[in-house]
Scaffold this active site. Structure first.
Site, mmCIF file in Angstrom:
data_model
loop_
_atom_site.group_PDB
_atom_site.id
_atom_site.type_symbol
_atom_site.label_atom_id
_atom_site.label_comp_id
_atom_site.label_asym_id
_atom_site.label_seq_id
_atom_site.Cartn_x
_atom_site.Cartn_y
_atom_site.Cartn_z
ATOM 1 N N GLU A 9 0.801 -1.231 0.000
ATOM 2 C CA GLU A 9 0.000 0.000 0.000
ATOM 3 C C GLU A 9 0.831 1.277 0.000
ATOM 4 O OE1 GLU A 9 -2.448 -2.763 2.755
ATOM 5 O OE2 GLU A 9 -0.357 -2.477 2.236
ATOM 6 N N ASP A 82 -2.037 -5.229 3.522
ATOM 7 C CA ASP A 82 -2.141 -5.539 4.955
ATOM 8 C C ASP A 82 -2.946 -6.807 5.237
ATOM 9 O OD1 ASP A 82 -0.606 -3.386 5.679
ATOM 10 O OD2 ASP A 82 -2.296 -2.045 6.051
ATOM 11 N N TYR A 298 1.329 -5.662 13.292
ATOM 12 C CA TYR A 298 0.213 -4.952 12.650
ATOM 13 C C TYR A 298 -0.711 -4.342 13.699
ATOM 14 C CZ TYR A 298 -3.392 -3.904 9.225
ATOM 15 O OH TYR A 298 -4.297 -3.260 8.425
#
Length: 688
Positions: A9, A82, A298
Site C-alpha cells: 500500500e 495488509d 500490525y
C-alpha cells in the site's frame, strides 16, 4: 531486471520490504485503494442484486498505469497488502485491474515487517480469500446505502453538508444519551465520616463503616449527628485485623482499542494520531546500520494472542534483565476475532525503547515505549500485595482502615495500566497492631457530598464503550470519532465530548425516521453477520438484501413525512464593515468564523477573535488574542498582526518578570499549571 513484482500500500512499506527481498524483487506502492465506489453517485445497483460499480479512484490513473507496466514485465506478481479484510480487498481489486488469474497463489501476508517474517511469507503464498473480500464489500456497500440515502434527506430537510452513517450515528447517540443523563440527573445528598488515627508514631485514616454491626446510610446531617453524639472520647479498640495476600496480574498486550485508550490517557494522543504513529512504526524505521525495520506488529487487531517465538524472546529478556523471579509461568492464552493476527507488540523485545530513541521522533518514541513496556510487562510475573483491613470500634460505631503494601513488584517494576493507579488504601500505611489494642482518634471529620452525574465521554472512554458494545471494528474507531467532530455534531470541551445543537437535531431526525440505524443491538448484530460473511457462513448479498428491504421503506417515509427544520445562524453581535448587515457565526473546516448574513450578495468573512484581557507585551498597543493552528492547537498572538508579529504557545498573564522584566506566561503540564518567565529561569509555585 527484477523477475518478481510485489505490490504493497505505502512507499514506506515498499522501501522496507524491498531491502529484505533482494534484487529479484521490485516492490512498488499502490498508495492505498486503487478502486472504489464513485463519489458522484450511489454506485450500487439495488435492482440488480446489489452489484457494485467500481471505478478507478480519481487521481490514481498514473498509479494504475505504472502498476500495469511493471506487472507486464514481471514473471510473477505478489500482492502484499495488509493482513486484514481491507488489505484482502485491496489485493482483490489489484488482481482485477492487473488481470491476474483467480487461481494464482500470489497473496502474501505478514504480521510484522521484519526480515524473517517477510521472507517466510514469500515461501507460503496463498490465493485471495474471497470470504474476507466479501465481508469488506458488504461493509462498504452497507455504508454506501445508508450514507447516500439518508444524507440527501438531511440536506433537503435540515442543512446541506450533513451526513449520517451506520457507525457514526451510533457513536453520536452514545454522546447524546450521556448528555441527556447529565441533564436529567438529580443530585442526592450524602455524608461521609472520616477519621484520622494514631498508634504510637504511626498516623493513618479510616472511614465510618457500621453502626450496631449494620450498614448505616448517612443521607443527611441528622444521620451524622446520630453517630457523632454516640462517640465518647478519642479511644477506639482494634476489634478485627484481616490480612490477605493479593495477586495482581498484568494487563494483556495491546489491541487496537486498548492502545488508543491508553495512549489517550498516558500520552494525551487522539485516536487518529495514535494510529498514524503506529502505522509508521509498523511500516518501518531506518535504523541506519541495521537497515529499515518494522518495529511493531500490525496495529489493527482485536487479538491479544502472541506467538511462541515472541513469548520466548520476552522471557529470556526478562530473565537476563530482572532475574528468574520476574518471569511468568503462565502460558499466553490471547484471544480475538482475527485469529491470524497477534496483539500489538514490538517485533523484537531486544529493540528497547532506549536503544531506539535516536531513530524515532519524540512522539514515535513515546508510543513505541508504551507498546514495548505493555508487552514486556504482560509476560512478567504478577505483583504480590499485602492487604490489611482493620476495624476500629467504640460504642457500636465501627470505622475501617484499609492499607496495602507491595510485597513483590513483579510486572509493576516496568509498567502499570492507568486505571490500576487508583486503589483504596494504597497510600494508607497501617501500623503493625493486634486485635484488642487501642488507637487514638486525633480528628473525626464529617463531610457533606452530593452524588455526581455520569461524566461526559473522553475519547478513551468512547473508544472503550464502542469496543465493549461491539460497535464497528478496530479500524473504524478513530475515523468515526473524527467524523462526528468534523461534522460539528460534537465538540471537544476540556477533553470531553459535548453534543452540539446541530448534532442533536440530526440525531433526533435519524432516531425518528431510521431507528434501526442508531440501535446498538442492530449495529452489533450487523457486525456479527459481517463476521459470518468473513467465515464463509453466509453470502454477503443476503446480508445486504435483508437490510435494504426495510431500510428502503424508512427512506421513502422520511422523504415524505420529515418536516423541514430551519437552523438559524448564531448572531455575532456586530455589523458587517462592508455592507452594514448583521454578521453571523458559521462553522467551517477549521472551526467557527464570522460571515455576513447578506451572503451571497456580500461575501465578507472574518476570524472570531478571543481576547484574553492582556496587552501585547511586544508592541504595547494590540491585545493578546487566542488563535488556533491548522492542527487545532491553541496559540497566542497580537490583534495587530501582521503589523506586530508577537506569537507564543504559552498564555501571557499580563505581568512582567520581577527578575528580567520580560513577560510572564502560564505553562501547562497535564492538569497542573505554573507561571514562568518567557525569557529567564524565574518560576512561581505550581497550581493544580
Amino acid at each position: 531486471m527484477a523477475e518478481n513484482l510485489v505490490i504493497v500500500e505505502s512507499p514506506a512499506k515498499a522501501k522496507t520490504i524491498e531491502k529484505y527481498l533482494g534484487k529479484k524483487y521490485k516492490v512498488i506502492a499502490s498508495m492505498g485503494h486503487v478502486r472504489d465506489l464513485p463519489r458522484s453517485q450511489m454506485g450500487v445497483d439495488a435492482e440488480n442484486d446489489y452489484e457494485p460499480k467500481y471505478i478507478t479512484i480519481r487521481g490514481k490513473g498514473p498509479v494504475v498505469k505504472e502498476l500495469k507496466k511493471h506487472a507486464k514485465k514481471a514473471k510473477k506478481v505478489f500482492l502484499a497488502s495488509d493482513p486484514d479484510r481491507e488489505g484482502e480487498a485491496i489485493a482483490w481489486h489489484l488482481a482485477n485491474i492487473l488481470n491476474l488469474e483467480d487461481s494464482t497463489e500470489n497473496r502474501v501476508v505478514f504480521n510484522e515487517i521484519t526480515k524473517d517474517a517477510v521472507k517466510d511469507s514469500f515461501k507460503h503464498p496463498r490465493g485471495i480469500e474471497m470470504e474476507l473480500v466479501d465481508a469488506q464489500q458488504a461493509r462498504r456497500i452497507l455504508d454506501r446505502l445508508v450514507g447516500y440515502n439518508i444524507s440527501p434527506v438531511l440536506w433537503k430537510k435540515v442543512k446541506k453538508g450533513l451526513s449520517a452513517g451506520r457507525v457514526q450515528s451510533v457513536a453520536l447517540r452514545l454522546v447524546i444519551d450521556r448528555e441527556n443523563e447529565i441533564r436529567n440527573f438529580k443530585p442526592e445528598e450524602y455524608w461521609k465520616i472520616e477519621g484520622e488515627f494514631r498508634y504510637k508514631k504511626t498516623k493513618f485514616t479510616a472511614k465510618f463503616l457500621h453502626f450496631k454491626n449494620k450498614p448505616f446510610k448517612l443521607t443527611e446531617k441528622a444521620d451524622v449527628e446520630k453517630i457523632t453524639t454516640q462517640l465518647d472520647g478519642d479511644q477506639f479498640e482494634v476489634t478485627k485485623v484481616t490480612k490477605k495476600e493479593k495477586t495482581r496480574y498484568p494487563a494483556n498486550p495491546f489491541t487496537t482499542s486498548t492502545l488508543q485508550q491508553e495512549a489517550a490517557r498516558k500520552l494525551n494522543f487522539k485516536a487518529r494520531k495514535t494510529m498514524m504513529l503506529a502505522q509508521q512504526l509498523y511500516e518501518g524505521i531506518d535504523l541506519k546500520k541495521q537497515g529499515t525495520v518494522g518495529l511493531i506488529t500490525y496495529m489493527r487487531t482485536d487479538s491479544t494472542r502472541i506467538s511462541d517465538q515472541a513469548q520466548s524472546e520476552a522471557k529470556n529478556y526478562i530473565q537476563e534483565t530482572y532475574g528468574n523471579d520476574y518471569t511468568s509461568n503462565r502460558k499466553s492464552k490471547g484471544q480475538g476475532d482475527q485469529d491470524a493476527h497477534e496483539a500489538i507488540r514490538p517485533s523484537s523485545t531486544l529493540r528497547t525503547p532506549n536503544e531506539m530513541k535516536n531513530f524515532l521522533t519524540r512522539d514515535q518514541h513515546r508510543l513505541y515505549k508504551l507498546i514495548w513496556e505493555r508487552f514486556v510487562a504482560s509476560q512478567m510475573a504478577p505483583a504480590i500485595l499485602d492487604t490489611v483491613a482493620m476495624d476500629l470500634t467504640q460504642n457500636d460505631i465501627k470505622f475501617r482502615a484499609n492499607g496495602q503494601t507491595i510485597k513483590f513488584k513483579g510486572f509493576m517494576t516496568l509498567y502499570v495500566e492507568t486505571k490500576d493507579d487508583s486503589e483504596d488504601g494504597k497510600d494508607n500505611k497501617l501500623p503493625n497492631i493486634g486485635e484488642g489494642e487501642m488507637v487514638t482518634a486525633t480528628n473525626i471529620e464529617p463531610s457533606q457530598h452530593f452524588t455526581q452525574p455520569p461524566p461526559r465521554y473522553t475519547e478513551a472512554r468512547l473508544v472503550k464503550t464502542m469496543e465493549e458494545l461491539k460497535i464497528g471494528r478496530p479500524s473504524t474507531y478513530a475515523p468515526t470519532i473524527d467524523t462526528i467532530q468534523k461534522r460539528n455534531y460534537v465538540k471537544n470541551e476540556s477533553k470531553r465530548f459535548v453534543p452540539t445543537e446541530l448534532g442533536e437535531i440530526v440525531h433526533e431526525q435519524v432516531k425518528d425516521y431510521f431507528p434501526e440505524i442508531i440501535d446498538v443491538d442492530f449495529t452489533v448484530n450487523m457486525e456479527t453477520l459481517l463476521d459470518k460473511v468473513a467465515d464463509g457462513e453466509i453470502g454477503w448479498k443476503k446480508v445486504i438484501s435483508d437490510f435494504y428491504s426495510s431500510f428502503k421503506q424508512d427512506v421513502e417515509r422520511a422523504e415524505e413525512e420529515m418536516e423541514k427544520i430551519e437552523i438559524k445562524d448564531e448572531p455575532a453581535g456586530e455589523d458587517c464593515e462592508v455592507c452594514g448587515s448583521p454578521m453571523v457565526i458559521k462553522m467551517g473546516r477549521y472551526g467557527k468564523f464570522m460571515a455576513c448574513s447578506n451572503f451571497p450578495d456580500c461575501r465578507n468573512t472574518k476570524a472570531i477573535v478571543k481576547t484574553i484581557g492582556v496587552t501585547c507585551p511586544k508592541c504595547k498597543e494590540g491585545d493578546v488574542v487566542e488563535r488556533k493552528s491548522k492542527k487545532n492547537r491553541i496559540f497566542y498572538g497580537c490583534s495587530k498582526y501582521p503589523e506586530c508579529d508577537f506569537v507564543t504557545w504559552d498564555k501571557p498573564i499580563g505581568r512582567d518578570c520581577p527578575k528580567c522584566e520580560h513577560y510572564l506566561v502560564e505553562k501547562k503540564q497535564g492538569r497542573k499549571s505554573q507561571v514562568v518567565c518567557s525569557n529567564c529561569d524565574y518560576k512561581e509555585e505550581e497550581q493544580k
